[in-house]
Every structure is written in structure tokens, then in C-alpha cells.
Scaffold this motif. Structure first.
Motif, PDB file in Angstrom:
ATOM      1  N   GLN A   1      -6.075 -16.234   8.494  1.00  0.00           N
ATOM      2  CA  GLN A   1      -4.631 -16.409   8.563  1.00  0.00           C
ATOM      3  C   GLN A   1      -4.014 -16.089   7.204  1.00  0.00           C
ATOM      4  O   GLN A   1      -4.582 -16.381   6.165  1.00  0.00           O
ATOM      5  CB  GLN A   1      -4.298 -17.838   8.973  1.00  0.00           C
ATOM      6  CG  GLN A   1      -4.736 -18.184  10.381  1.00  0.00           C
ATOM      7  CD  GLN A   1      -4.349 -19.591  10.790  1.00  0.00           C
ATOM      8  OE1 GLN A   1      -3.616 -20.278  10.090  1.00  0.00           O
ATOM      9  NE2 GLN A   1      -4.836 -20.019  11.945  1.00  0.00           N
ATOM     10  N   GLY A   2      -2.847 -15.461   7.247  1.00  0.00           N
ATOM     11  CA  GLY A   2      -2.170 -15.076   6.016  1.00  0.00           C
ATOM     12  C   GLY A   2      -2.470 -13.667   5.565  1.00  0.00           C
ATOM     13  O   GLY A   2      -1.918 -13.211   4.554  1.00  0.00           O
ATOM     14  N   LEU A   3      -3.321 -12.947   6.306  1.00  0.00           N
ATOM     15  CA  LEU A   3      -3.656 -11.570   5.942  1.00  0.00           C
ATOM     16  C   LEU A   3      -2.447 -10.670   6.174  1.00  0.00           C
ATOM     17  O   LEU A   3      -1.864 -10.655   7.266  1.00  0.00           O
ATOM     18  CB  LEU A   3      -4.839 -11.080   6.784  1.00  0.00           C
ATOM     19  CG  LEU A   3      -5.351  -9.656   6.510  1.00  0.00           C
ATOM     20  CD1 LEU A   3      -6.019  -9.595   5.144  1.00  0.00           C
ATOM     21  CD2 LEU A   3      -6.335  -9.212   7.596  1.00  0.00           C
ATOM     22  N   GLY A   4      -2.067  -9.901   5.163  1.00  0.00           N
ATOM     23  CA  GLY A   4      -1.008  -8.910   5.315  1.00  0.00           C
ATOM     24  C   GLY A   4      -1.543  -7.686   6.019  1.00  0.00           C
ATOM     25  O   GLY A   4      -2.597  -7.156   5.655  1.00  0.00           O
ATOM     26  N   LEU A   5      -0.831  -7.205   7.035  1.00  0.00           N
ATOM     27  CA  LEU A   5      -1.338  -6.166   7.919  1.00  0.00           C
ATOM     28  C   LEU A   5      -0.818  -4.777   7.541  1.00  0.00           C
ATOM     29  O   LEU A   5       0.165  -4.641   6.827  1.00  0.00           O
ATOM     30  CB  LEU A   5      -0.947  -6.481   9.361  1.00  0.00           C
ATOM     31  CG  LEU A   5      -1.429  -7.818   9.919  1.00  0.00           C
ATOM     32  CD1 LEU A   5      -0.926  -8.004  11.346  1.00  0.00           C
ATOM     33  CD2 LEU A   5      -2.942  -7.927   9.869  1.00  0.00           C
ATOM     34  N   GLY A   6      -1.471  -3.760   8.081  1.00  0.00           N
ATOM     35  CA  GLY A   6      -0.970  -2.397   7.991  1.00  0.00           C
ATOM     36  C   GLY A   6      -1.835  -1.459   7.189  1.00  0.00           C
ATOM     37  O   GLY A   6      -1.903  -1.571   5.974  1.00  0.00           O
ATOM     38  N   HIS A   7      -2.476  -0.518   7.876  1.00  0.00           N
ATOM     39  CA  HIS A   7      -3.335   0.450   7.186  1.00  0.00           C
ATOM     40  C   HIS A   7      -2.891   1.894   7.392  1.00  0.00           C
ATOM     41  O   HIS A   7      -3.559   2.814   6.933  1.00  0.00           O
ATOM     42  CB  HIS A   7      -4.795   0.284   7.631  1.00  0.00           C
ATOM     43  CG  HIS A   7      -5.003   0.429   9.113  1.00  0.00           C
ATOM     44  ND1 HIS A   7      -4.913  -0.639   9.971  1.00  0.00           N
ATOM     45  CD2 HIS A   7      -5.289   1.507   9.882  1.00  0.00           C
ATOM     46  CE1 HIS A   7      -5.147  -0.233  11.211  1.00  0.00           C
ATOM     47  NE2 HIS A   7      -5.370   1.079  11.177  1.00  0.00           N
ATOM     48  N   GLU A   8      -1.777   2.126   8.075  1.00  0.00           N
ATOM     49  CA  GLU A   8      -1.277   3.491   8.289  1.00  0.00           C
ATOM     50  C   GLU A   8       0.002   3.648   7.463  1.00  0.00           C
ATOM     51  O   GLU A   8       1.084   3.262   7.902  1.00  0.00           O
ATOM     52  CB  GLU A   8      -1.019   3.731   9.771  1.00  0.00           C
ATOM     53  CG  GLU A   8      -2.273   3.565  10.638  1.00  0.00           C
ATOM     54  CD  GLU A   8      -2.073   4.037  12.061  1.00  0.00           C
ATOM     55  OE1 GLU A   8      -1.194   4.893  12.292  1.00  0.00           O
ATOM     56  OE2 GLU A   8      -2.791   3.552  12.955  1.00  0.00           O
TER      57      GLU A   8
END
Length: 402
Positions: free
Chosen positions: A71-78
Motif C-alpha cells: 500500500q502506498g506504491l505510486g503507480l505508472g510505468h508508461e
């Protein structure tokens, strides 16, 4: 210093857009950051103003609670962005450059990088391979945000040669960070070439990208299979044949109705470990096994679909550790070739960029790229999870054409 907002994983089924720290040229301690990376200095990196950052099916695996993401992980790899600050060690990029960021974080120095295997870099994580905003991938902050830091800029980034031209095709170019190279990698490793007959399992964005890539490589027929009628219609919109997996007829029988024979030259798994059978039952090996059944002898299987070593949402103990009931004997008997793992984006992204800029392919149209403001990311995740036939592209600064 500007404020920064980003998409954050809160827990199974929930993401929020929150105020997050403005990036610096340091990998700071936080959710998912391994001890070896906490405090890591990145004078070789840049700060980007994010122009576009896409929601990916791989993100959905985490949001559904099907991985060990904290929990708390910032998302987005594109990530596609404009450089607004660069570190002292960056030589070949400048403030103002518009760039595509491969989702693989790679150092350019280790044995794997020097061999072109940038998807399993040995120096950016506590295990081979790194990525932005993803579980067990080194803790590199996600790019579904206003601003993000990207390391090893000279090695990783792809500069668009003409900024104005790039902005005219920005939705297509936004697919270079992951989905287009990933689909292309699936097609290449499946052996797709001139005149090939191809089966793509899954009509989500990766499957659609793989189908478009297969045609770009010269396939004669591309057949896409799925349960979702809206996504099958999207596949047909650019010339694919489709198989409705809700039907009682077997996959091989439906392929025979299209081709006259019950097999294809090449098959691509764009589903991964959350595969389901009829009625929605979890059958994580069903795609791999069905692809072996319908791929000709000595054919190849490209497997860009994600498989994990930890799946807390699996229905049996074996699947929770990534152990699936795959009919390896069938694949062995038919002499199949298998290629798995992340796509090494840098192997393909420059050539695919040129194809986009020179109007050889329209990948945004194929995957139905749909723009959302960053603040509407939770709605985009929810719509994607419901099976919308769209590739959601987040627009943090209002720079995209809506």
C-alpha cells in the motif's frame, strides 16, 4: 518548486490521486523501495514534466490485489515527458527535449544491458529487472503523476526528433513506453512474418497492440480471442478475425472455420496469470495450454502476458507461487519455442517511433487510446477493470488533444 500529484495504490480495488513528493535526483525510501536503493543518488537522471502516462493491464493486477504490491506504491510505468531538469552527468539530452521512457529501468553498464537484455538489468534492483511504479521492480517512483524522475537518462530515453511533429502524433507515441513494443515483442518472438497466420489470446490493449504489430510484420491473418464483445469489436475495427470464447465450439474448431485448418503458425499470450475459462472460473494455465493445442508443429509462442511468482489472490497453493499446470509435454512433442518475460523496450522503440512518425502504423487507433485528466485516474481504473475497450492515457497538464 511545483506541487506534485500522483496515482497511489491504496489497497485491493482502490487507487487515489494524492499529493506526493516532488521528485529529486535521488531514489528516496518509500513503499516498495528495497534497502539497496534507498537514498541512491541519480546524477545521471532527469526530472520530467509528464505529458502522458498510460494505465496498463499490469497495473490492474496490482490494484486487484493479485500481487504483493505494498500500500502506498505510486503507480505508472508508461511515461512520455518533457525534460525540465537534468543531472550533472547527463550529456546527450537537454531541458525542453520531449522523450519516451522505456518502462524498463536499465543501467546500460551491466552484462545484461550490454547484451541488449535491458528488461533484466542487474544493477537497478535487488533482483534482475526494474520498472517504474511496479511491485518488486526496484521501487522507482511511478509516472502517473505531474512530475517524475528517470535515471540513466542518456541510456534509457528516446528523444522525439521534432517536438511539434511529435505532439501531433502524441497519442501514438505515448504507446512506445510499453504497449506497442510489448505487443511487437510478442509477435516477433512468436515468429510472425510475411504470410503468417496468428492467434492472439486476449483483446485487451496488449492483445490489440500485438495484433496491430502482427499485421505490421506482414501477417496474412490475425485472429483474436476473448470473452469481451466490446473488445472483440475493437479488434475487428482494424481487420482482425475474432473468436468468441463464450461459444461452446472449441478454439481449434473456431480457428478451422476461419482458416480451413485448426491451427496457426504463431500464437501470442496477451492475458497472463489471471486467465479464466468459461463462466469466469480461474484457470491460470488455460491460455498457455490452448495455444500449444492450436499452434502448428515447430511453431512459436510469444508470451508477453504477465506471470508472477507471488499471487495472493490465487485459488490454489501452487498458483500462489506461480506454479501452473502447463502441458509442457505437449509443447515439447510439437517442438514449440517459448519466449517469456518483460519486453526489452529499447530493442524496438526507435524503429517503432519511425513507423509512427512516417504514418506506417496507427497504434493509438488500434488500441482506442482515450485521454483522461490525471484527477480522473480512479474512474479510468474502474472502467478498465470492467472491460472497457479503451487504452486510458492520463493527461496531467492538459497537453493532449481531448
Amino acid at each position: 518548486m511545483p506541487n506534485n500529484k500522483g496515482v497511489v495504490y491504496i489497497g485491493p480495488g482502490k487507487v487515489e490521486v494524492q499529493e506526493i513528493a516532488y521528485p529529486t535526483l535521488e531514489l528516496r525510501s518509500g513503499p516498495g523501495v528495497p534497502p539497496m536503493n534507498a537514498g541512491r543518488q541519480c546524477p545521471h537522471g532527469v526530472i520530467l514534466k509528464v505529458v502522458a502516462s498510460n494505465i496498463c493491464g499490469s497495473d490492474q493486477h496490482m490494484v486487484r490485489g493479485r500481487t504483493t504490491a505494498p500500500q502506498g506504491l505510486g503507480l505508472g510505468h508508461e511515461i512520455t515527458g518533457e525534460i525540465i531538469e537534468k543531472g550533472r552527468d547527463v550529456e546527450f539530452f537537454n531541458v525542453g527535449d520531449l522523450v519516451s521512457v522505456p518502462f524498463n529501468v536499465a543501467c546500460g553498464r551491466c552484462r545484461m544491458c550490454k547484451e541488449g537484455n535491458t528488461h533484466v538489468c542487474l544493477n537497478v534492483n535487488s533482483q534482475p529487472g526494474g520498472a517504474y511504479g511496479y511491485v518488486d521492480m526496484g521501487g522507482w517512483p511511478g509516472g502517473q503523476a505531474d512530475y517524475v524522475m528517470t535515471p540513466y537518462a542518456d541510456w534509457n530515453l528516446l528523444k522525439f526528433p521534432d517536438k511539434d511533429q511529435a505532439m501531433e502524433k502524441i497519442l501514438d507515441l505515448a504507446m512506445l513506453a510499453d504497449i506497442f513494443p510489448t505487443g511487437y515483442h510478442g509477435a516477433v518472438t512468436a515468429g510472425v512474418g510475411a504470410g503468417s497466420t496468428v492467434y492472439v489470446a486476449g483483446a485487451g490493449p496488449v492483445g490489440l497492440a500485438a495484433a496491430a504489430a502482427a499485421y505490421f510484420l506482414g501477417a496474412a491473418v490475425v485472429i483474436v480471442g476473448d470473452f469481451n464483445q466490446q473488445r472483440l469489436a475493437q479488434a475487428r475495427s482494424f481487420g482482425c478475425e475474432t473468436v468468441d470464447l463464450n461459444q461452446d465450439a472449441t478454439l481449434s474448431a473456431q480457428i478451422e472455420q476461419i482458416l480451413g485448418i485448426p491451427e496457426v503458425d504463431a500464437a501470442i499470450d496477451a492475458v497472463g496469470f489471471e486467465a479464466k475459462g468459461q463462466g469466469g472460473s480461474a484457470q491460470p494455465a488455460i491460455v498457455l495450454n490452448s495455444m500449444m493445442e492450436i499452434t502448428r508443429a515447430a511453431g512459436k509462442l510469444g508470451i508477453p502476458g504477465l506471470y508472477v511468482t507471488g499471487d495472493p489472490g490465487a485459488e490454489d497453493e501452487d498458483a500462489r507461487v506461480g506454479s501452473l499446470k502447463v502441458r509442457m509435454g505437449l509443447g515439447w512433442a510439437k517442438g514449440h519455442g517459448f519466449t517469456t518475460g518483460q519486453c526489452p523496450v529499447m530493442k524496438y522503440h526507435r524503429g517503432l517511433m519511425e513507423a509512427i512518425l512516417r504514418d506506417r502504423v496507427q497504434i493509438a487507433k488500434a488500441v482506442n487510446a482515450t485521454v483522461l485528466p490525471l484527477d480522473e485516474a480512479p474512474e479510468g481504473y474502474a472502467d478498465f477493470d470492467r472491460g472497457e475497450a479503451k487504452k486510458f492515457v492520463l493527461d496531467p497538464h492538459g497537453m493532449l488533444t481531448r
